[in-house]
Design a protein around this motif. Structure first.
Motif, PDB file in Angstrom:
ATOM      1  N   SER A 590       0.643  -1.258  -0.126  1.00 24.08           N
ATOM      2  CA  SER A 590      -0.621   0.000  -0.167  1.00 24.08           C
ATOM      3  C   SER A 590       0.992   0.676   0.510  1.00 24.08           C
ATOM      4  O   SER A 590       0.893   2.521  -1.242  1.00 24.08           O
ATOM      5  CB  SER A 590      -0.587  -0.035   1.499  1.00 24.08           C
ATOM      6  N   ILE A 591       1.699   1.316   0.947  1.00 24.59           N
ATOM      7  CA  ILE A 591       2.952   2.150   0.595  1.00 24.59           C
ATOM      8  C   ILE A 591       3.979   2.725  -0.554  1.00 24.59           C
ATOM      9  O   ILE A 591       3.515   3.100  -1.262  1.00 24.59           O
ATOM     10  CB  ILE A 591       3.694   1.500   1.992  1.00 24.59           C
ATOM     11  N   ALA A 592       4.229   1.129  -0.793  1.00 29.00           N
ATOM     12  CA  ALA A 592       4.891   1.245  -1.854  1.00 29.00           C
ATOM     13  C   ALA A 592       3.556   1.850  -3.429  1.00 29.00           C
ATOM     14  O   ALA A 592       4.163   2.333  -4.538  1.00 29.00           O
ATOM     15  CB  ALA A 592       5.316  -0.023  -2.691  1.00 29.00           C
ATOM     16  N   GLY A 593       2.959   1.652  -3.061  1.00 28.95           N
ATOM     17  CA  GLY A 593       1.653   1.412  -4.383  1.00 28.95           C
ATOM     18  C   GLY A 593       1.954   3.333  -4.080  1.00 28.95           C
ATOM     19  O   GLY A 593       1.458   3.763  -5.888  1.00 28.95           O
ATOM     20  N   TYR A 594       1.212   4.128  -3.541  1.00 30.42           N
ATOM     21  CA  TYR A 594       0.971   5.348  -3.472  1.00 30.42           C
ATOM     22  C   TYR A 594       2.518   6.092  -4.445  1.00 30.42           C
ATOM     23  O   TYR A 594       2.643   6.514  -4.966  1.00 30.42           O
ATOM     24  CB  TYR A 594       0.762   5.917  -2.409  1.00 30.42           C
ATOM     25  N   LEU A 595       3.643   5.315  -3.356  1.00 34.47           N
ATOM     26  CA  LEU A 595       4.422   6.036  -3.887  1.00 34.47           C
ATOM     27  C   LEU A 595       5.622   5.733  -5.351  1.00 34.47           C
ATOM     28  O   LEU A 595       5.311   6.818  -6.100  1.00 34.47           O
ATOM     29  CB  LEU A 595       5.974   5.769  -3.197  1.00 34.47           C
ATOM     30  N   VAL A 596       4.669   5.028  -5.860  1.00 32.31           N
ATOM     31  CA  VAL A 596       5.003   4.463  -7.392  1.00 32.31           C
ATOM     32  C   VAL A 596       4.086   5.664  -8.282  1.00 32.31           C
ATOM     33  O   VAL A 596       4.287   6.201  -9.174  1.00 32.31           O
ATOM     34  CB  VAL A 596       4.891   2.904  -7.540  1.00 32.31           C
ATOM     35  N   ALA A 597       3.000   5.931  -7.905  1.00 33.49           N
ATOM     36  CA  ALA A 597       1.985   6.072  -8.651  1.00 33.49           C
ATOM     37  C   ALA A 597       2.474   7.371  -7.927  1.00 33.49           C
ATOM     38  O   ALA A 597       2.162   8.597  -9.618  1.00 33.49           O
ATOM     39  CB  ALA A 597       0.411   6.315  -7.991  1.00 33.49           C
ATOM     40  N   LYS A 598       2.843   9.228  -6.738  1.00 31.96           N
ATOM     41  CA  LYS A 598       3.690  10.112  -7.499  1.00 31.96           C
ATOM     42  C   LYS A 598       4.982  10.009  -8.133  1.00 31.96           C
ATOM     43  O   LYS A 598       4.832  11.192  -9.017  1.00 31.96           O
ATOM     44  CB  LYS A 598       3.559  10.364  -5.597  1.00 31.96           C
ATOM     45  N   LEU A 599       5.470   9.378  -8.439  1.00 29.11           N
ATOM     46  CA  LEU A 599       6.843   9.133  -8.963  1.00 29.11           C
ATOM     47  C   LEU A 599       5.971   9.626 -10.116  1.00 29.11           C
ATOM     48  O   LEU A 599       7.161   9.924 -11.370  1.00 29.11           O
ATOM     49  CB  LEU A 599       7.874   8.146  -8.371  1.00 29.11           C
ATOM     50  N   LEU A 600       5.415   8.760 -10.431  1.00 32.85           N
ATOM     51  CA  LEU A 600       4.884   7.847 -12.377  1.00 32.85           C
ATOM     52  C   LEU A 600       4.623   9.511 -12.561  1.00 32.85           C
ATOM     53  O   LEU A 600       4.442  10.003 -13.619  1.00 32.85           O
ATOM     54  CB  LEU A 600       4.256   7.046 -12.944  1.00 32.85           C
ATOM     55  N   LEU A 601       3.393  10.252 -11.407  1.00 33.93           N
ATOM     56  CA  LEU A 601       2.959  10.956 -12.342  1.00 33.93           C
ATOM     57  C   LEU A 601       3.709  12.416 -12.017  1.00 33.93           C
ATOM     58  O   LEU A 601       3.251  13.753 -12.455  1.00 33.93           O
ATOM     59  CB  LEU A 601       1.633  11.590 -11.410  1.00 33.93           C
ATOM     60  N   ALA A 602       4.591  12.421 -11.398  1.00 33.11           N
ATOM     61  CA  ALA A 602       5.420  14.146 -11.198  1.00 33.11           C
ATOM     62  C   ALA A 602       6.924  13.773 -12.140  1.00 33.11           C
ATOM     63  O   ALA A 602       7.008  14.470 -13.071  1.00 33.11           O
ATOM     64  CB  ALA A 602       6.505  13.415  -9.973  1.00 33.11           C
ATOM     65  N   ASP A 603       6.635  12.262 -13.127  1.00 31.77           N
ATOM     66  CA  ASP A 603       7.895  12.153 -14.391  1.00 31.77           C
ATOM     67  C   ASP A 603       6.903  10.507 -15.219  1.00 31.77           C
ATOM     68  O   ASP A 603       7.044   9.987 -15.243  1.00 31.77           O
ATOM     69  CB  ASP A 603       9.176  11.773 -13.774  1.00 31.77           C
ATOM     70  N   PRO A 604       6.426  11.390 -15.484  1.00 36.66           N
ATOM     71  CA  PRO A 604       5.602  10.169 -16.641  1.00 36.66           C
ATOM     72  C   PRO A 604       6.488   9.120 -17.557  1.00 36.66           C
ATOM     73  O   PRO A 604       5.587   7.594 -17.997  1.00 36.66           O
ATOM     74  CB  PRO A 604       4.058  10.451 -17.371  1.00 36.66           C
ATOM     75  N   SER A 605       7.329   9.740 -17.836  1.00 31.25           N
ATOM     76  CA  SER A 605       8.589   9.700 -18.653  1.00 31.25           C
ATOM     77  C   SER A 605       8.823   8.050 -18.724  1.00 31.25           C
ATOM     78  O   SER A 605       8.860   7.769 -19.089  1.00 31.25           O
ATOM     79  CB  SER A 605       9.248  10.158 -19.323  1.00 31.25           C
ATOM     80  N   LYS A 606       9.229   8.159 -16.803  1.00 29.98           N
ATOM     81  CA  LYS A 606       9.461   6.615 -16.743  1.00 29.98           C
ATOM     82  C   LYS A 606       8.574   5.931 -15.855  1.00 29.98           C
ATOM     83  O   LYS A 606       9.018   4.703 -16.297  1.00 29.98           O
ATOM     84  CB  LYS A 606       9.356   7.285 -15.317  1.00 29.98           C
ATOM     85  N   ALA A 607       7.316   6.011 -16.598  1.00 29.60           N
ATOM     86  CA  ALA A 607       6.059   5.032 -17.031  1.00 29.60           C
ATOM     87  C   ALA A 607       6.524   3.664 -18.542  1.00 29.60           C
ATOM     88  O   ALA A 607       5.509   2.480 -17.583  1.00 29.60           O
ATOM     89  CB  ALA A 607       5.001   4.793 -16.983  1.00 29.60           C
ATOM     90  N   LYS A 608       7.275   4.211 -18.721  1.00 31.54           N
ATOM     91  CA  LYS A 608       8.218   3.160 -20.441  1.00 31.54           C
ATOM     92  C   LYS A 608       8.783   2.173 -19.974  1.00 31.54           C
ATOM     93  O   LYS A 608       8.674   1.191 -20.542  1.00 31.54           O
ATOM     94  CB  LYS A 608       9.124   4.156 -21.189  1.00 31.54           C
ATOM     95  N   ILE A 609       9.165   2.236 -19.043  1.00 31.82           N
ATOM     96  CA  ILE A 609       9.842   1.148 -18.011  1.00 31.82           C
ATOM     97  C   ILE A 609       9.321  -0.267 -17.831  1.00 31.82           C
ATOM     98  O   ILE A 609       9.369  -1.395 -17.526  1.00 31.82           O
ATOM     99  CB  ILE A 609      10.110   0.779 -17.023  1.00 31.82           C
ATOM    100  N   LEU A 610       7.531   0.132 -17.772  1.00 34.58           N
ATOM    101  CA  LEU A 610       6.501  -0.653 -17.591  1.00 34.58           C
ATOM    102  C   LEU A 610       5.709  -0.995 -18.863  1.00 34.58           C
ATOM    103  O   LEU A 610       4.799  -2.130 -18.275  1.00 34.58           O
ATOM    104  CB  LEU A 610       5.391  -0.406 -16.302  1.00 34.58           C
ATOM    105  N   ILE A 611       5.587  -0.382 -19.229  1.00 36.79           N
ATOM    106  CA  ILE A 611       4.574  -0.329 -20.379  1.00 36.79           C
ATOM    107  C   ILE A 611       5.018  -1.345 -21.495  1.00 36.79           C
ATOM    108  O   ILE A 611       6.598  -1.233 -22.079  1.00 36.79           O
ATOM    109  CB  ILE A 611       4.529   0.632 -21.143  1.00 36.79           C
ATOM    110  N   THR A 612       4.371  -2.119 -22.410  1.00 33.77           N
ATOM    111  CA  THR A 612       4.775  -2.659 -23.149  1.00 33.77           C
ATOM    112  C   THR A 612       3.748  -2.541 -24.492  1.00 33.77           C
ATOM    113  O   THR A 612       2.555  -2.502 -24.741  1.00 33.77           O
ATOM    114  CB  THR A 612       4.949  -4.339 -22.985  1.00 33.77           C
ATOM    115  N   GLU A 613       4.923  -2.053 -25.917  1.00 29.19           N
ATOM    116  CA  GLU A 613       3.772  -2.175 -26.965  1.00 29.19           C
ATOM    117  C   GLU A 613       3.849  -3.091 -27.503  1.00 29.19           C
ATOM    118  O   GLU A 613       4.662  -4.187 -27.885  1.00 29.19           O
ATOM    119  CB  GLU A 613       4.204  -0.819 -27.579  1.00 29.19           C
ATOM    120  N   GLU A 614       2.633  -3.300 -28.585  1.00 28.58           N
ATOM    121  CA  GLU A 614       2.331  -4.760 -29.823  1.00 28.58           C
ATOM    122  C   GLU A 614       3.587  -4.259 -30.493  1.00 28.58           C
ATOM    123  O   GLU A 614       4.170  -3.039 -30.738  1.00 28.58           O
ATOM    124  CB  GLU A 614       1.188  -4.503 -30.589  1.00 28.58           C
ATOM    125  N   ASP A 615       4.019  -4.826 -31.605  1.00 26.03           N
ATOM    126  CA  ASP A 615       5.287  -4.516 -32.581  1.00 26.03           C
ATOM    127  C   ASP A 615       4.396  -5.201 -33.519  1.00 26.03           C
ATOM    128  O   ASP A 615       3.176  -5.206 -34.172  1.00 26.03           O
ATOM    129  CB  ASP A 615       6.092  -4.933 -32.871  1.00 26.03           C
TER     130      ASP A 615
END
Length: 645
Positions: A590-615
């Motif tokens: 619960s603690i970490a989920g909140y922190l990750v949400a705040k960190l990603l909202l502060a810098d959305p470009s960092k979400a690319k480490i978790l996102i996968t796209e179709e080729d």
């Protein structure tokens, strides 16, 4: 006292100084492991630490779970003061003119215009008095608004600092190196059960939070040490887990060293389900492990870990376990109840969406990381075939919206042929009355499960959110899922984000499906309880679809209560108003989920480490399958797919 003086006094004297550790973890260059147990002798601690190049002991203090040895406190000098917003940054307030009033001595200095005194357009005295009052009100409102914003920012900053302190306190050490985080550190509960263990699925948001902070070693150690726990020799009722299975959790135990009563050793003790409640092996652990491995490489730039021979072997073992041939005819993974985040009986046996979304994401991540070699050719071919079949199966048969519900409502049953429309013999009466009223005109979602003559129409959050993040859902479907979340905000977010599923099982249905589980009562725990950790998956999905404002709104809802409520594991009631009746406090994810949400909202470009796209190959293959299936008639000779879809 002037408004500015009040602001300055509050900001300088009433706000506590906040500290958090900013130390980096040390790099672990080797894994101490035998075939059956991972050990490190405390008697040989100095040699072990020297080889591991440990520096984290002095920075973090060594916690030995179950050892009874008190924790070493971190040196306060190594802590870094949080740079809170200072009083000078409060806009619109000055110390020179506290009340901002106009002072008029006489008519001569009332309103000089272009150097002219008492010009025709000079303000009358009563007009000046009126403007003076308006200006004072404006200044006061501006100052109050600024003060309110300042206190809100300080409050949010203090919540984040508290969360980081709690996350660091949950870190578990093995041979002096950080290796993971315990599930919960609830001081109010004497019965720890297995909450003092490191769960693989629970550590994922913790690991991502550390990655986004630039603290890579704890994630590296976790990846390499858990890898050594694959194919453990333990059994349940004389049955060994399949090769490649990752444990649900592990614990660092301190035991006496054989043959020497004066020395002890640390041992990693894993649980594959043989000690878990319900005795169910985890299907999602290995899938999350692959996803975290890719995130580590993308965030740290260190690709040497995924290129290691033992790591490549570990990836292949997980893939072979997942794509092995069996009696199942579908491209989805066949699993039992309790094999994922919902780890108790909740009627999700079969092909639950959560596992399929993680499976698809892990396949894409693995394909990206597998080294090209002769031994991988057959595996990559099977992986690609499975990706195409799985994406088609989920997108076509799991998707529901108003259009699809109308189609199901008019289904014909008992169809026999290759060109049947109702392929799974779904009876229209399965459409529940709640769904008829609940489905919005705009939006849709992926159902929870699909089997012959059975569609589980419940909305399962993790499966839908990760289908968006992984690209398992199409772009249109992904937007429709977020549209539904907005339309059903009161049901899915309410007083605390985010419902694990909707709606709850109630009455006789609850008794039959859950086995009258007293922990999974309606609107509690897995039965439609609210889980704050889902904030981070929601944030990733929203950022991918360029709609971060949805996640930001949900985070604001959570910030109103989550810290005051001591970071519970889950919330009860339909609106998430009560802390769960058996909820652990200070729940790490619960603690970490909140922190990750705040960190990603502060810098959305960092979400690319978790996102996968179709080729493009997957997109083209899917388009070809759509044109040939499922509505067009075709003979058996035209069926070229490896898997039944």
């Amino acid at each position: 006292m002037g408004t500015s003086e009040a602001v300055l006094q509050v900001l300088s004297g009433a706000v506590p100084r906040l500290f958090h550790s900013d130390s980096c973890f040390s790099m672990s260059d080797s894994i101490y492991a035998s075939k059956f147990r991972l050990k490190c002798s405390r008697k040989r601690a100095s040699r072990c630490l020297q080889f591991l190049k440990c520096s984290s002991v002095l920075q973090y203090g060594v916690r030995e779970i179950g050892s009874g040895v008190p924790n070493k406190k971190a040196d306060p000098s190594s802590l870094q003061i949080c740079k809170c917003q200072k009083s000078e940054s409060v806009s619109g307030v000055t110390t020179e003119d506290g009340n901002g009033a106009w002072f008029v001595d006489n008519a001569k200095n009332l309103n000089p215009i272009n150097g002219m005194m008492n010009a025709p357009n000079v303000l009358e005295f009563q007009d000046l008095q009126h403007l003076k009052q308006e200006n004072e009100d404006l200044k006061s409102n501006s100052a109050n608004g600024t003060l309110r914003d300042t206190f809100h920012k300080i409050s949010v900053d203090s919540i984040e600092d508290e969360a980081w302190d709690l996350l660091r306190e949950s870190v578990v050490y093995y041979c002096g190196s950080p290796i993971g985080t315990i599930a919960a550190k609830d001081p109010t509960s004497s019965n720890t059960l297995n909450y003092d263990q490191v769960f693989i699925r629970d550590f994922i948001p913790s690991g991502i939070a550390f990655l986004l902070k630039g603290e890579y070693d704890i994630v590296r150690n976790f990846i390499l040490h858990t890898l050594q726990l694959q194919s453990w020799e333990k059994t349940m009722d004389c049955h060994s887990p399949g090769q490649g299975l990752m444990p649900a959790s592990f614990k660092v135990r301190t035991v006496p060293l054989d043959g020497d009563d004066s020395a002890t050793e640390e041992v990693l003790d894993p649980d594959f389900g043989e000690a878990a409640i319900g005795r169910v092996a985890p299907v999602d652990s290995g899938l999350w492990w692959i996803i975290l491995l890719r995130a580590y490489g993308k965030c740290s730039g260190d690709l040497s870990v995924q290129e290691r021979v033992d790591v490549q072997t570990g990836i292949k073992m997980i893939l072979r376990l997942c794509i092995a041939d069996g009696f199942d005819m579908f491209p989805t993974l066949l699993v039992t109840d309790g094999s994922c985040m919902i780890d108790r009986r909740m009627g999700i046996h079969g092909h639950p969406l959560e596992i399929q979304a993680l499976f698809y994401s892990a396949l894409l991540c693995a394909r990206e990381m597998l080294a090209p070699e002769d031994g991988s050719a057959d595996l990559l071919r099977a992986l690609n075939n499975r990706l195409v079949a799985l994406s088609f199966h989920i997108r076509e048969y799991y998707w529901v919206d108003m259009k699809k519900l109308n189609e199901i409502y008019r289904y014909k049953t008992e169809e026999y042929s290759y060109d049947a429309v109702n392929k799974f013999n779904i009876y229209p009466d399965q459409i529940s009355p709640w769904l008829v009223e609940w489905m919005p005109n705009k939006g849709g979602y992926l159902i929870g499960n699909l089997q012959p003559a059975h569609m589980d129409f419940r909305f399962f959050s993790l499966g839908n959110l990760w289908s968006v993040a992984s690209g398992l859902a199409t772009m249109d479907q992904s937007h429709a899922i977020l549209d539904l979340i907005e339309a059903k905000w009161v049901d899915l977010v309410a007083g605390m984000p985010f419902k694990i599923c909707y709606p709850a099982l109630e009455g006789q249905e609850w008794q039959i499906i859950t086995g009258s589980d007293p922990k999974n009562t309606p609107w509690s725990y897995h039965n439609a309880g609210a889980w704050p950790t889902l904030l981070w998956q929601l944030t990733v999905a929203c950022i991918k679809m360029d709609r971060p404002e949805i996640a930001a709104k949900a985070v604001e809802v959570a910030e109103k209560r989550i810290s005051q409520d001591k970071w519970p594991e889950y919330y009860d009631t339909k609106r998430g108003r009560f802390i769960g009746k058996q909820s652990r406090l200070f729940q790490t994810w619960s603690i970490a989920g909140y922190l990750v949400a705040k960190l990603l909202l502060a810098d959305p470009s960092k979400a690319k480490i978790l996102i996968t796209e179709e080729d493009s190959e997957l997109v083209n293959a899917f388009s070809c399958m759509i044109s040939a299936n499922p509505r067009r008639k075709r003979g058996r000779k035209d069926l070229k797919q490896t898997y039944i879809v």
